[in-house]
Design a protein around this motif. Structure first.
Motif, PDB file in Angstrom:
ATOM      1  N   ALA A 287     -71.461  12.132 -23.048  1.00  0.00           N
ATOM      2  CA  ALA A 287     -71.289  11.024 -24.094  1.00  0.00           C
ATOM      3  C   ALA A 287     -70.914   9.772 -23.569  1.00  0.00           C
ATOM      4  O   ALA A 287     -70.009   9.592 -22.440  1.00  0.00           O
ATOM      5  CB  ALA A 287     -70.669  11.176 -25.201  1.00  0.00           C
ATOM      6  N   ALA A 288     -71.755   8.395 -23.846  1.00  0.00           N
ATOM      7  CA  ALA A 288     -71.111   7.137 -23.300  1.00  0.00           C
ATOM      8  C   ALA A 288     -69.853   6.828 -23.399  1.00  0.00           C
ATOM      9  O   ALA A 288     -69.347   5.691 -23.078  1.00  0.00           O
ATOM     10  CB  ALA A 288     -72.310   6.277 -23.633  1.00  0.00           C
ATOM     11  N   THR A 289     -69.361   7.657 -24.431  1.00  0.00           N
ATOM     12  CA  THR A 289     -67.725   7.127 -24.739  1.00  0.00           C
ATOM     13  C   THR A 289     -66.923   8.240 -24.243  1.00  0.00           C
ATOM     14  O   THR A 289     -65.552   7.903 -24.570  1.00  0.00           O
ATOM     15  CB  THR A 289     -67.551   7.273 -26.575  1.00  0.00           C
ATOM     16  OG1 THR A 289     -68.216   8.287 -27.003  1.00  0.00           O
ATOM     17  CG2 THR A 289     -68.466   5.976 -26.999  1.00  0.00           C
ATOM     18  N   ASP A 290     -67.199   9.252 -23.477  1.00  0.00           N
ATOM     19  CA  ASP A 290     -66.505  10.074 -22.929  1.00  0.00           C
ATOM     20  C   ASP A 290     -65.722   9.659 -21.699  1.00  0.00           C
ATOM     21  O   ASP A 290     -66.270   9.864 -20.595  1.00  0.00           O
ATOM     22  CB  ASP A 290     -67.206  11.192 -22.669  1.00  0.00           C
ATOM     23  CG  ASP A 290     -66.434  12.682 -21.933  1.00  0.00           C
ATOM     24  OD1 ASP A 290     -65.110  12.414 -21.825  1.00  0.00           O
ATOM     25  OD2 ASP A 290     -67.131  13.506 -21.576  1.00  0.00           O
ATOM     26  N   ALA A 291     -64.833   8.662 -21.753  1.00  0.00           N
ATOM     27  CA  ALA A 291     -64.052   8.187 -20.664  1.00  0.00           C
ATOM     28  C   ALA A 291     -63.617   9.079 -19.456  1.00  0.00           C
ATOM     29  O   ALA A 291     -63.620   8.832 -18.512  1.00  0.00           O
ATOM     30  CB  ALA A 291     -62.897   7.172 -21.076  1.00  0.00           C
ATOM     31  N   GLU A 292     -62.810  10.172 -20.231  1.00  0.00           N
ATOM     32  CA  GLU A 292     -62.237  11.283 -19.249  1.00  0.00           C
ATOM     33  C   GLU A 292     -63.330  11.997 -18.561  1.00  0.00           C
ATOM     34  O   GLU A 292     -63.188  12.323 -17.368  1.00  0.00           O
ATOM     35  CB  GLU A 292     -61.394  12.368 -20.146  1.00  0.00           C
ATOM     36  CG  GLU A 292     -60.644  13.334 -19.406  1.00  0.00           C
ATOM     37  CD  GLU A 292     -59.539  12.875 -18.397  1.00  0.00           C
ATOM     38  OE1 GLU A 292     -59.848  13.374 -17.172  1.00  0.00           O
ATOM     39  OE2 GLU A 292     -59.000  11.878 -18.651  1.00  0.00           O
TER      40      GLU A 292
END
Length: 429
Positions: A49-54
């Motif tokens: 996901a484009a929000t999966d920073a980890e």
């Protein structure tokens, strides 16, 4: 060098494509990417996901990809850049604190007022009753803005007070979720809109060519606002003398104000401007990332390697970079959308003709697409961005629309009048 580009739209396809033209770049990984980046030579998609920073940080560290370009505003607003920098990765994109310049229109308005940046007069409200009472003392047209991120759809230019009242009520009734629980009511500025994107390392500011976006869905700039239906660059609305004023009165004061607040801003500062009939620039909004579809129009014109610009920003040595170089001529991007966008629209439509459309100064940047076997299918509202570049805007428009005639998917829609404000005419349907 190897880069990660975060995002799945036309902007990210264009960024990956341009980075791969830099002599120093050998691979770009798009997270999660789209149908266009999946088959771009030198590029591959990573299904996170484009929000999966980890997850992005873990991949970058394990696979030794030290440079990350964050495309969309949502991961920036959620603090992805902070997390990646804490892992000693180089990131092109502002911190969560800096991203407030887009994530909160109220915060941005306060910054503008403190920095003395020219902008529309406004009032802020946190409940509907007070906002509606304020409207009774105003006249139309008037602008209603949801404070938070609303995918480019949180602004209503109300042509009547009744329309304004409906926009206020819709915001507080949850049309934009938490983003609409605080609103701005602004005076309606008149003139020509322009987009000026600049790269900055938090100290030095380098503007890109001025562009003009077309946000309303329908021709003649009517209908609901969208994420953008087309853009061209450079725009004559912003001549060189005005660009000097924009740098001195808007971009540099904004970066200085960010710095005074302890914010080390690295990335793109995007000023959405109204150029008044008197020729003065006023800020409608700031964004904290590359614009979409302005990026698809700007990058084909860029001669300076994009990787060099990004690395100079990440290492805070933009002042040492030679002046940006641009190809002569003009470029235009026209968005092919699914009918019904920005509301309800069909998906999974088979797309044909993209390869036939490309060539001779035409590129097709994918936005909402994926491959199902050997079939290209739609996944979003804005499906493709067809970009043409030529020696004049009129020629660029002609070849872009000719290329679009070669592309087909059911229920497609696009504006045929991109650039009409400076062309002096609208293309015939």
């Amino acid at each position: 060098m190897r880069f990660i580009v975060v995002g799945s739209g036309g902007r990210e396809h264009a960024l990956a494509w341009k980075l791969l033209q830099s002599p120093s770049v050998r691979e770009v990984i798009c997270v999660p990417g789209n149908g266009g980046t999946a088959r771009l030579p030198g590029c591959r998609n990573l299904p996170l996901a484009a929000t999966d920073a980890e997850g992005i940080a873990r991949f970058a560290l394990v696979h030794n990809v030290p440079l990350v370009v964050i495309g969309p505003e949502q991961p920036l607003a959620e603090g992805m850049a902070d997390h990646l920098r804490s892992q000693d990765l180089k990131v092109f994109g502002p911190s969560q604190a800096g991203a407030q310049i887009e994530a909160s229109k109220v915060w941005a308005k306060d910054l503008m007022q403190q920095a003395g940046i020219p902008t529309a007069a406004s009032a802020t409200f946190t409940d509907a009753a007070a906002a509606l009472a304020y409207l009774e003392q105003q006249t139309a047209p008037i602008v209603i803005k949801a404070d938070g991120l609303a995918a480019g759809k949180g602004v209503t230019v109300a042509t009547s007070l009744e329309m304004a009242r409906q926009a206020v009520e819709a915001a507080f009734q949850g049309q934009f979720g938490a983003a609409g629980q605080q609103i701005l009511i602004e005076e309606c500025l008149t003139g020509q809109e322009a987009s000026v994107l600049a790269v900055t390392d938090g100290i030095t500011v380098r503007p890109l060519l001025p562009a003009q976006d077309h946000k309303p869905l329908e021709e003649g700039d009517t209908g609901p606002n969208t994420g953008g239906m087309g853009a061209y660059a450079p725009t004559p609305v912003v001549p060189p003398t005005l660009m000097e004023r924009i740098c001195a009165e808007v971009l540099e004061p904004a970066v200085a104000q960010l710095r005074s607040r302890g914010i080390d801003y690295c990335g793109v500062l995007y000023a959405g401007l109204m150029i008044t009939p008197a020729g003065d620039p006023k800020v409608i909004e700031f964004n904290c990332r590359f614009g979409d579809p302005e990026t698809q129009a700007l990058l084909p014109l860029l001669e300076t390697p994009l990787a060099d610009i990004i690395l100079a920003c990440c290492e805070q040595r933009l002042t040492d970079l030679p002046p940006l170089e641009w190809q002569p001529g003009a470029s235009v991007c026209v968005v092919m959308a699914a009918a019904g966008y920005p509301e309800r629209y069909p998906k999974n439509m088979q797309i044909s003709g993209t390869e036939a459309a490309e060539g001779d100064g035409v590129w097709v940047f994918h936005a909402g697409t994926r491959w199902q076997g050997n079939q290209l299918r739609s996944t979003g509202g804005r499906v493709l961005g067809v970009t043409g570049m030529a020696s004049t805007l009129d020629q660029a428009l002609t070849q872009t629309y000719a290329a679009m005639d070669k592309i087909h998917f059911d229920h497609s829609y696009y504006r045929r009048d991109i650039g009409y404000r400076v062309q002096g005419r609208a293309r015939q349907l």
